[in-house]
Motif scaffolding. Structure first.
Motif: not given
Length: 127
Positions: A85-109
């Motif tokens: 259900s894509l919308k025009p406002e979804d237009t963007a560059v989408y980036y993949c990300v990776l966190r390599s290891r646990f280091r305590g708190s994980f503020q994913y945003t």
């Protein structure tokens, strides 16, 4: 080092669907989480979704959780983002990300939580 390669972006009409993929290679044995951010023209980069590599817990931005669902294939070191259900406002560059290891708190945003970023894939939704 880790390399991330995104694919699956493109041009789609409003209401349509796309599925983004991101394959990780290199030193991926200690991957803690993978996810997606996006950045529209003139806007700040925003969190889309994330998934813990062990256990598969998922996190989605509230504004997208009903339409986007992150998943992973640990055997392929790949994360997916089906987008419906894509919308025009979804237009963007989408980036993949990776966190390599646990280091305590994980503020994913937070963008500085993530250790590696892909080059990005363009998603354009026409009205």
């Amino acid at each position: 080092q880790v390399q991330l390669v995104e694919s699956g972006g493109g041009l789609v009409q409003a209401g349509g669907s796309l599925r983004l993929s991101c394959a990780a290679s290199g030193r991926t044995f200690s991957t803690y989480a993978m996810g997606w951010f996006r950045q529209a023209p003139g806007k700040v980069r925003e969190f889309v979704a994330a998934i813990l590599w062990s256990g598969g817990n998922t996190y989605h931005a509230d504004s997208m959780k009903d339409r986007f669902t992150i998943s992973r294939d640990t055997a392929k070191n790949t994360v997916y983002l089906p987008m419906n259900s894509l919308k025009p406002e979804d237009t963007a560059v989408y980036y993949c990300v990776l966190r390599s290891r646990f280091r305590g708190s994980f503020q994913y945003t937070a963008t500085n939580t993530w250790d590696y970023w892909g080059q990005g894939t363009q998603v354009t939704v026409s009205s």
